[in-house]
Write a protein that holds these residues in place. Structure first.
Motif, mmCIF file in Angstrom:
data_model
loop_
_atom_site.group_PDB
_atom_site.id
_atom_site.type_symbol
_atom_site.label_atom_id
_atom_site.label_comp_id
_atom_site.label_asym_id
_atom_site.label_seq_id
_atom_site.Cartn_x
_atom_site.Cartn_y
_atom_site.Cartn_z
ATOM 1 N N THR A 98 40.492 50.317 32.221
ATOM 2 C CA THR A 98 41.649 49.425 32.211
ATOM 3 C C THR A 98 41.383 48.212 31.330
ATOM 4 O OG1 THR A 98 42.213 50.124 34.454
ATOM 5 C CG2 THR A 98 43.213 48.088 33.678
ATOM 6 N N VAL A 99 40.161 47.712 31.352
ATOM 7 C CA VAL A 99 39.800 46.546 30.530
ATOM 8 C C VAL A 99 39.835 46.924 29.052
ATOM 9 C CG1 VAL A 99 37.985 44.885 29.991
ATOM 10 C CG2 VAL A 99 38.438 45.502 32.368
ATOM 11 N N GLY A 100 39.367 48.120 28.720
ATOM 12 C CA GLY A 100 39.414 48.619 27.352
ATOM 13 C C GLY A 100 38.575 47.813 26.388
ATOM 14 N N THR A 101 39.115 47.580 25.186
ATOM 15 C CA THR A 101 38.362 46.875 24.138
ATOM 16 C C THR A 101 38.222 45.386 24.408
ATOM 17 O OG1 THR A 101 40.368 46.573 22.834
ATOM 18 C CG2 THR A 101 39.027 48.521 22.343
ATOM 19 N N ALA A 102 38.950 44.852 25.378
ATOM 20 C CA ALA A 102 38.810 43.436 25.725
ATOM 21 C C ALA A 102 37.389 43.127 26.178
ATOM 22 C CB ALA A 102 39.808 43.056 26.824
ATOM 23 N N ALA A 103 36.680 44.139 26.693
ATOM 24 C CA ALA A 103 35.301 43.945 27.144
ATOM 25 C C ALA A 103 34.388 43.484 26.018
ATOM 26 C CB ALA A 103 34.774 45.237 27.759
ATOM 27 N N ASN A 104 34.730 43.819 24.768
ATOM 28 C CA ASN A 104 33.906 43.418 23.622
ATOM 29 C C ASN A 104 33.928 41.920 23.371
ATOM 30 O OD1 ASN A 104 33.263 46.093 23.100
ATOM 31 N ND2 ASN A 104 34.978 46.356 21.698
ATOM 32 N N TYR A 105 34.893 41.209 23.946
ATOM 33 C CA TYR A 105 35.067 39.785 23.642
ATOM 34 C C TYR A 105 35.048 38.915 24.883
ATOM 35 C CZ TYR A 105 36.685 42.445 19.695
ATOM 36 O OH TYR A 105 36.760 43.370 18.687
ATOM 37 N N MET A 106 34.578 39.458 26.012
ATOM 38 C CA MET A 106 34.561 38.693 27.262
ATOM 39 C C MET A 106 33.144 38.284 27.646
ATOM 40 S SD MET A 106 37.349 40.425 29.861
ATOM 41 C CE MET A 106 36.153 41.570 30.441
ATOM 42 N N LEU A 107 32.990 37.001 27.912
ATOM 43 C CA LEU A 107 31.772 36.468 28.502
ATOM 44 C C LEU A 107 32.116 36.045 29.922
ATOM 45 C CD1 LEU A 107 30.494 34.178 25.616
ATOM 46 C CD2 LEU A 107 29.507 36.333 26.363
ATOM 47 N N GLU A 108 31.120 35.779 30.726
ATOM 48 C CA GLU A 108 31.397 35.271 32.067
ATOM 49 C C GLU A 108 32.218 33.995 31.953
ATOM 50 O OE1 GLU A 108 27.734 34.864 34.201
ATOM 51 O OE2 GLU A 108 27.386 37.019 34.233
ATOM 52 N N ASN A 109 33.151 33.817 32.877
ATOM 53 C CA ASN A 109 34.067 32.669 32.961
ATOM 54 C C ASN A 109 35.172 32.688 31.916
ATOM 55 O OD1 ASN A 109 32.504 31.701 35.126
ATOM 56 N ND2 ASN A 109 31.152 30.634 33.702
ATOM 57 N N THR A 110 35.361 33.805 31.196
ATOM 58 C CA THR A 110 36.462 33.919 30.242
ATOM 59 C C THR A 110 37.768 34.073 31.004
ATOM 60 O OG1 THR A 110 35.047 34.987 28.604
ATOM 61 C CG2 THR A 110 37.416 35.321 28.360
ATOM 62 N N LEU A 111 38.786 33.309 30.599
ATOM 63 C CA LEU A 111 40.104 33.422 31.218
ATOM 64 C C LEU A 111 40.884 34.537 30.540
ATOM 65 C CD1 LEU A 111 41.144 29.692 31.677
ATOM 66 C CD2 LEU A 111 40.422 31.291 33.434
ATOM 67 N N ALA A 112 41.580 35.335 31.353
ATOM 68 C CA ALA A 112 42.376 36.448 30.843
ATOM 69 C C ALA A 112 43.611 36.605 31.722
ATOM 70 C CB ALA A 112 41.562 37.733 30.856
ATOM 71 N N THR A 113 44.620 37.295 31.200
ATOM 72 C CA THR A 113 45.800 37.622 31.984
ATOM 73 C C THR A 113 45.674 39.085 32.396
ATOM 74 O OG1 THR A 113 47.119 36.065 30.702
ATOM 75 C CG2 THR A 113 48.312 37.718 31.971
ATOM 76 N N VAL A 114 45.738 39.325 33.708
ATOM 77 C CA VAL A 114 45.637 40.686 34.227
ATOM 78 C C VAL A 114 47.004 41.065 34.794
ATOM 79 C CG1 VAL A 114 44.417 42.243 35.785
ATOM 80 C CG2 VAL A 114 43.210 40.309 34.787
ATOM 81 N N ALA A 115 47.533 42.207 34.345
ATOM 82 C CA ALA A 115 48.837 42.679 34.810
ATOM 83 C C ALA A 115 48.646 43.710 35.913
ATOM 84 C CB ALA A 115 49.609 43.287 33.655
ATOM 85 N N PHE A 116 49.403 43.552 37.002
ATOM 86 C CA PHE A 116 49.321 44.451 38.150
ATOM 87 C C PHE A 116 50.667 45.102 38.401
ATOM 88 C CE2 PHE A 116 45.967 41.385 38.870
ATOM 89 C CZ PHE A 116 44.925 42.160 39.341
ATOM 90 N N ASN A 117 50.630 46.354 38.868
ATOM 91 C CA ASN A 117 51.825 47.058 39.325
ATOM 92 C C ASN A 117 51.449 47.778 40.608
ATOM 93 O OD1 ASN A 117 53.338 50.014 39.167
ATOM 94 N ND2 ASN A 117 54.669 48.289 38.728
ATOM 95 N N GLU A 118 52.144 47.451 41.680
ATOM 96 C CA GLU A 118 51.897 48.048 42.995
ATOM 97 C C GLU A 118 50.421 47.945 43.392
ATOM 98 O OE1 GLU A 118 53.507 51.995 42.840
ATOM 99 O OE2 GLU A 118 55.515 51.260 42.397
ATOM 100 N N GLY A 119 49.822 46.789 43.139
ATOM 101 C CA GLY A 119 48.453 46.529 43.566
ATOM 102 C C GLY A 119 47.352 47.022 42.661
ATOM 103 N N SER A 120 47.667 47.806 41.632
ATOM 104 C CA SER A 120 46.607 48.274 40.741
ATOM 105 C C SER A 120 46.731 47.608 39.374
ATOM 106 C CB SER A 120 46.652 49.798 40.599
ATOM 107 O OG SER A 120 47.871 50.194 40.039
ATOM 108 N N ALA A 121 45.583 47.309 38.776
ATOM 109 C CA ALA A 121 45.551 46.644 37.475
ATOM 110 C C ALA A 121 45.997 47.604 36.386
ATOM 111 C CB ALA A 121 44.157 46.124 37.181
ATOM 112 N N LEU A 122 46.888 47.133 35.501
ATOM 113 C CA LEU A 122 47.397 47.958 34.407
ATOM 114 C C LEU A 122 46.651 47.703 33.111
ATOM 115 C CD1 LEU A 122 51.238 47.584 34.970
ATOM 116 C CD2 LEU A 122 49.769 49.478 35.633
ATOM 117 N N TYR A 123 46.483 46.420 32.773
ATOM 118 C CA TYR A 123 45.797 46.067 31.534
ATOM 119 C C TYR A 123 45.316 44.623 31.610
ATOM 120 C CZ TYR A 123 50.389 44.080 30.346
ATOM 121 O OH TYR A 123 51.570 43.383 30.360
#
Length: 186
Positions: A98-123
């Protein structure tokens, strides 16, 4: 429910078979002959597959209820990434797929927008550009110019990007999170 006249970029639709599709592009077309229609480019939220789809104008489409929350990346737990809700401090595990290629640019404490539908993360959406440190790159050679060639460089996250020849190990650079391109020094 909404009509095709209400479509906007980023809107998530629930189409045939209950699959979720995000609107990437849309264009209202009114030909001189025949009825008006809406030409769209849709991206499957789970698989990432992109398709072109045409709707007649005014047709009802099912809009998925998507809840977007600002979250902070905390740590990696096996194959999952653990995010903390910045308002409620709840911890949520998001699968690496679900995280996909965003993992290549995330360090600890990085802020991101997480989209949810019916309790599960979409992207996971990161800011358009992030600042990261070059952990390893070959040294530049005498005569390197600011224009011209590029060389591979490894970021502190482990991702590899192309940078100009004058960039050295330890420098902070701006990276486009959508394309992985070098944008400049930070």
């Amino acid at each position: 429910m909404a009509t095709t006249n209400d479509l906007k970029n980023g809107m998530v639709l629930k189409l045939e078979g209950g699959e979720l599709w995000a609107v990437v592009e849309f264009q209202h077309v009114k030909p001189g002959k025949g009825g008006a229609f809406v030409r769209t480019k849709l991206k499957n939220v789970l698989s990432g597959k992109v398709v072109d789809k045409t709707f007649n104008a005014g047709v009802k489409v099912d809009v998925a209820n998507v809840d977007k929350r600002e979250m902070q990346y905390s740590y990696k737990d096996g194959d999952d990434f653990v995010f903390m809700d910045t308002e409620t401090y709840d911890m949520v595990n998001v699968p690496s797929g679900t995280v996909g290629t965003a993992a290549n640019y995330m360090l600890e404490n990085t802020l991101a927008t997480v989209a949810f539908n019916e309790g599960s993360a979409l992207y996971v959406d990161l800011p358009a550009a992030v600042e990261l440190t070059i952990s390893n790159t070959e040294p530049g050679l005498q005569g390197d110019r600011s224009t011209g060639g590029t060389k591979p460089a490894t970021l502190e996250t482990g991702a590899e990007i192309k940078v100009p020849l004058f960039i050295t190990t330890g420098e902070k650079v701006k990276v486009d999170t959508r394309s992985g391109e070098y944008l400049g020094r930070a």
